[in-house]
Design a protein around this motif. Structure first.
Motif, PDB file in Angstrom:
ATOM      1  N   VAL A  54      -3.942 -10.823  17.482  1.00 42.20           N
ATOM      2  CA  VAL A  54      -2.635 -10.680  18.122  1.00 42.20           C
ATOM      3  C   VAL A  54      -1.683 -11.674  17.479  1.00 42.20           C
ATOM      4  CG1 VAL A  54      -1.328 -10.734  20.274  1.00 42.20           C
ATOM      5  CG2 VAL A  54      -3.733 -10.030  20.304  1.00 42.20           C
ATOM      6  N   GLU A  55      -0.556 -11.187  16.985  1.00 41.85           N
ATOM      7  CA  GLU A  55       0.428 -12.093  16.424  1.00 41.85           C
ATOM      8  C   GLU A  55       1.832 -11.645  16.808  1.00 41.85           C
ATOM      9  OE1 GLU A  55       0.550 -12.059  12.094  1.00 41.85           O
ATOM     10  OE2 GLU A  55      -0.881 -10.413  12.121  1.00 41.85           O
ATOM     11  N   ILE A  56       2.696 -12.622  16.928  1.00 38.36           N
ATOM     12  CA  ILE A  56       4.081 -12.385  17.340  1.00 38.36           C
ATOM     13  C   ILE A  56       4.999 -12.849  16.219  1.00 38.36           C
ATOM     14  CG2 ILE A  56       5.875 -12.967  19.003  1.00 38.36           C
ATOM     15  CD1 ILE A  56       3.680 -13.389  21.068  1.00 38.36           C
ATOM     16  N   ASP A  96      10.647   5.067  18.263  1.00 34.38           N
ATOM     17  CA  ASP A  96       9.727   4.624  19.312  1.00 34.38           C
ATOM     18  C   ASP A  96       9.626   3.107  19.321  1.00 34.38           C
ATOM     19  OD1 ASP A  96       7.818   4.688  21.356  1.00 34.38           O
ATOM     20  OD2 ASP A  96       6.740   6.372  20.447  1.00 34.38           O
ATOM     21  N   TYR A  97       9.129   2.566  20.431  1.00 34.91           N
ATOM     22  CA  TYR A  97       8.916   1.130  20.521  1.00 34.91           C
ATOM     23  C   TYR A  97       7.457   0.754  20.264  1.00 34.91           C
ATOM     24  CZ  TYR A  97       7.200   2.235  25.226  1.00 34.91           C
ATOM     25  OH  TYR A  97       6.508   2.776  26.291  1.00 34.91           O
ATOM     26  N   LEU A  98       6.579   1.761  20.149  1.00 37.11           N
ATOM     27  CA  LEU A  98       5.166   1.499  19.901  1.00 37.11           C
ATOM     28  C   LEU A  98       4.651   2.467  18.847  1.00 37.11           C
ATOM     29  CD1 LEU A  98       2.468   0.106  20.591  1.00 37.11           C
ATOM     30  CD2 LEU A  98       2.152   1.835  22.386  1.00 37.11           C
ATOM     31  N   TYR A 111      -8.903  -4.776  15.558  1.00 35.23           N
ATOM     32  CA  TYR A 111      -7.648  -4.287  16.124  1.00 35.23           C
ATOM     33  C   TYR A 111      -6.561  -5.306  15.784  1.00 35.23           C
ATOM     34  CZ  TYR A 111     -10.483  -1.141  19.008  1.00 35.23           C
ATOM     35  OH  TYR A 111     -11.364  -0.186  19.441  1.00 35.23           O
ATOM     36  N   SER A 112      -5.505  -4.856  15.140  1.00 37.26           N
ATOM     37  CA  SER A 112      -4.388  -5.734  14.786  1.00 37.26           C
ATOM     38  C   SER A 112      -3.186  -5.355  15.649  1.00 37.26           C
ATOM     39  CB  SER A 112      -4.045  -5.578  13.301  1.00 37.26           C
ATOM     40  OG  SER A 112      -2.866  -6.291  12.981  1.00 37.26           O
ATOM     41  N   VAL A 113      -2.751  -6.291  16.493  1.00 34.48           N
ATOM     42  CA  VAL A 113      -1.637  -6.054  17.411  1.00 34.48           C
ATOM     43  C   VAL A 113      -0.476  -6.955  17.004  1.00 34.48           C
ATOM     44  CG1 VAL A 113      -0.864  -6.101  19.808  1.00 34.48           C
ATOM     45  CG2 VAL A 113      -3.251  -5.497  19.274  1.00 34.48           C
ATOM     46  N   SER A 114       0.641  -6.352  16.630  1.00 31.12           N
ATOM     47  CA  SER A 114       1.827  -7.102  16.220  1.00 31.12           C
ATOM     48  C   SER A 114       2.941  -6.886  17.230  1.00 31.12           C
ATOM     49  CB  SER A 114       2.302  -6.655  14.829  1.00 31.12           C
ATOM     50  OG  SER A 114       1.338  -6.943  13.846  1.00 31.12           O
ATOM     51  N   ILE A 115       3.432  -7.969  17.800  1.00 32.56           N
ATOM     52  CA  ILE A 115       4.550  -7.922  18.730  1.00 32.56           C
ATOM     53  C   ILE A 115       5.779  -8.391  17.955  1.00 32.56           C
ATOM     54  CG2 ILE A 115       5.469  -8.797  20.912  1.00 32.56           C
ATOM     55  CD1 ILE A 115       2.545  -9.270  21.776  1.00 32.56           C
ATOM     56  N   LEU A 116       6.675  -7.461  17.662  1.00 34.73           N
ATOM     57  CA  LEU A 116       7.766  -7.712  16.714  1.00 34.73           C
ATOM     58  C   LEU A 116       9.114  -7.766  17.426  1.00 34.73           C
ATOM     59  CD1 LEU A 116       6.588  -5.212  13.953  1.00 34.73           C
ATOM     60  CD2 LEU A 116       5.999  -7.634  14.189  1.00 34.73           C
ATOM     61  N   TYR A 117       9.864  -8.813  17.158  1.00 39.16           N
ATOM     62  CA  TYR A 117      11.206  -8.963  17.718  1.00 39.16           C
ATOM     63  C   TYR A 117      12.264  -8.766  16.632  1.00 39.16           C
ATOM     64  CZ  TYR A 117       9.211 -10.807  22.044  1.00 39.16           C
ATOM     65  OH  TYR A 117       8.516 -10.944  23.220  1.00 39.16           O
ATOM     66  N   PHE A 118      11.922  -8.029  15.569  1.00 36.33           N
ATOM     67  CA  PHE A 118      12.895  -7.734  14.529  1.00 36.33           C
ATOM     68  C   PHE A 118      12.745  -6.270  14.146  1.00 36.33           C
ATOM     69  CE2 PHE A 118       9.034  -8.709  12.265  1.00 36.33           C
ATOM     70  CZ  PHE A 118       9.054  -7.883  11.148  1.00 36.33           C
ATOM     71  N   ILE A 167       4.355  -3.189  18.009  1.00 31.64           N
ATOM     72  CA  ILE A 167       5.198  -3.122  19.197  1.00 31.64           C
ATOM     73  C   ILE A 167       6.592  -3.613  18.820  1.00 31.64           C
ATOM     74  CG2 ILE A 167       5.513  -3.889  21.581  1.00 31.64           C
ATOM     75  CD1 ILE A 167       2.507  -4.427  21.691  1.00 31.64           C
ATOM     76  N   ARG A 168       7.555  -2.702  18.807  1.00 32.90           N
ATOM     77  CA  ARG A 168       8.942  -3.038  18.440  1.00 32.90           C
ATOM     78  C   ARG A 168       9.702  -3.342  19.740  1.00 32.90           C
ATOM     79  NH1 ARG A 168      11.338   1.721  15.857  1.00 32.90           N
ATOM     80  NH2 ARG A 168      12.694   0.377  14.641  1.00 32.90           N
ATOM     81  N   VAL A 169       9.623  -4.594  20.150  1.00 35.94           N
ATOM     82  CA  VAL A 169      10.103  -4.992  21.474  1.00 35.94           C
ATOM     83  C   VAL A 169      11.564  -4.641  21.692  1.00 35.94           C
ATOM     84  CG1 VAL A 169      10.449  -6.951  23.019  1.00 35.94           C
ATOM     85  CG2 VAL A 169       8.381  -6.824  21.612  1.00 35.94           C
ATOM     86  N   ASN A 170      12.400  -4.902  20.698  1.00 37.66           N
ATOM     87  CA  ASN A 170      13.842  -4.702  20.872  1.00 37.66           C
ATOM     88  C   ASN A 170      14.237  -3.242  21.020  1.00 37.66           C
ATOM     89  OD1 ASN A 170      14.213  -7.456  20.690  1.00 37.66           O
ATOM     90  ND2 ASN A 170      14.641  -7.420  18.504  1.00 37.66           N
ATOM     91  N   GLU A 171      13.346  -2.319  20.655  1.00 34.01           N
ATOM     92  CA  GLU A 171      13.651  -0.893  20.757  1.00 34.01           C
ATOM     93  C   GLU A 171      13.365  -0.336  22.152  1.00 34.01           C
ATOM     94  OE1 GLU A 171      15.168   0.671  18.260  1.00 34.01           O
ATOM     95  OE2 GLU A 171      15.109  -1.324  17.336  1.00 34.01           O
ATOM     96  N   PHE A 172      12.772  -1.137  23.011  1.00 37.12           N
ATOM     97  CA  PHE A 172      12.456  -0.659  24.362  1.00 37.12           C
ATOM     98  C   PHE A 172      13.712  -0.694  25.230  1.00 37.12           C
ATOM     99  CE2 PHE A 172      11.072  -1.344  28.765  1.00 37.12           C
ATOM    100  CZ  PHE A 172      10.246  -0.241  28.924  1.00 37.12           C
ATOM    101  N   ASP A 173      14.134   0.470  25.725  1.00 31.61           N
ATOM    102  CA  ASP A 173      15.349   0.537  26.550  1.00 31.61           C
ATOM    103  C   ASP A 173      15.161   1.493  27.718  1.00 31.61           C
ATOM    104  OD1 ASP A 173      15.259   2.906  25.204  1.00 31.61           O
ATOM    105  OD2 ASP A 173      17.271   2.779  24.346  1.00 31.61           O
ATOM    106  N   LYS A 174      13.940   1.599  28.224  1.00 34.69           N
ATOM    107  CA  LYS A 174      13.634   2.516  29.305  1.00 34.69           C
ATOM    108  C   LYS A 174      13.497   1.761  30.620  1.00 34.69           C
ATOM    109  CE  LYS A 174      10.478   5.551  28.528  1.00 34.69           C
ATOM    110  NZ  LYS A 174       9.161   6.140  28.206  1.00 34.69           N
TER     111      LYS A 174
END
Length: 322
Positions: free
Chosen positions: A75-77, A128-130, A114-121, A171-178
């Motif tokens: 997991v990386e941010i 999509d956001y995922l 499993y590689s999980v990337s939490i991206l704020y860019f 995970i494209r955090v900034n794209e989440f608008d729901k």
């Protein structure tokens, strides 16, 4: 509904609080809703953030864990833009695989990653956001998936390649608008806004409400956390400035080239090429100067050399010379 409590950002929590076994439940909750199966973290493994050599490029993994099935989860941010992020996560996965199979062991011992990337860019173009990707082998003419037969422990076992090859989650955090409805959406909402519903039933979030309250930190921890937020804001401002400067330079070059040709076609082509080249040069060629400027601002607000290294990728010698 917003709560009156202020919650710690996940990127800070994952570096400090979630490394404690008593707090594994928070991270397990995120991974459970993301992988759509119950995840239990057995232990945290040695992270690549501790570089083995000065030439080791992969030094930004935030958490590396082993689940109850012996699989490895990275997991990386990433708070700010990185030009070659896909190459970096590929390198990280490959390194994790080789680190956890000893010389002389059978390939059977290779663990799924499993590689999980939490991206704020903004990593690219997509709605999509995922995003999820994994290796599959499909028949070119038939479209069927290849099922591989192998002998394990004196038995013939059939496996899909997807059971062995790594899986990637972006995970494209900034794209989440729901409006958050599902447990996964509640988690993404927390990652983006830092808010957690008081009536949440999402795995891990109820525990986060109890353990990640800002005012539960002592004054020293709160100060360090506030400086972390300031550092992120400054770094993003510098990056945005570099991006704008690159675009303006590209626009100027495009106009000059277009006017020199004296044709509308030349103007349009010059504008397009100038914008593209200027943006690329503004990001790529100015990368070093940008990181130096960021480091200088970090020093001004009193961040430690270690934190500046993590945030900019510069060496301690380069930072001390500023």
């Amino acid at each position: 509904m917003e709560t009156t409590d202020r919650y710690i950002r996940f990127d800070w929590a994952i570096k400090r609080l979630l490394r404690q076994k008593a707090n594994f439940g928070v991270l397990e909750g995120l991974l459970t809703v993301l992988l759509n199966e119950k995840v239990e973290i057995i232990e945290l493994l040695e992270s690549e953030s501790n570089q083995q050599t000065i030439d080791d490029k992969f030094n930004r993994v935030d958490i590396k864990a082993k689940n109850s099935k012996g699989e490895i989860i990275i997991v990386e941010i990433q708070n700010t833009r990185e030009l070659y992020y896909l190459e970096r996560i590929l390198y990280g996965v490959a390194k994790a695989i080789t680190e956890h199979i000893s010389l002389g062991e059978r390939y059977y011992e290779v663990k799924k990653i499993y590689s999980v990337s939490i991206l704020y860019f903004d990593i690219g173009i997509g709605d999509d956001y995922l995003y999820h990707g994994q290796n599959t082998f499909l028949g070119v003419h038939t479209g069927d998936q290849l099922l591989v037969s192998t002998k394990e422990k004196n038995a013939i076992v059939s496996k899909l390649p997807s059971e062995i090859f790594p899986e990637y989650f972006l995970i494209r955090v900034n794209e989440f608008d729901k409006v958050a409805v599902t447990p996964l959406e509640e988690w993404i909402e927390y990652l983006k806004t830092g808010r957690i519903r008081p009536d949440t039933q999402a795995p891990g979030l109820a525990e986060a409400r109890r353990k990640l309250v800002y005012y539960n930190m002592n004054p020293k921890e709160r100060h360090a956390y506030d400086e972390h937020l300031n550092a992120i804001m400054i770094q993003n401002d510098v990056l945005d400035g570099a991006k704008l400067e690159g675009r303006m330079e590209g626009l100027a070059e495009g106009l000059a080239e277009g006017k020199a040709e004296g044709k509308a076609e030349g103007l349009a082509e010059g504008l397009a090429e100038g914008l593209a080249e200027g943006k690329a040069e503004g990001l790529a060629e100015g990368e070093k100067n940008k990181q130096i400027e960021i480091a200088r601002k970090f020093k001004e607000i009193g961040l430690s050399t270690e934190m500046i290294i993590q945030g900019t990728g510069l060496s301690a010698e380069e930072i001390n010379a500023l």
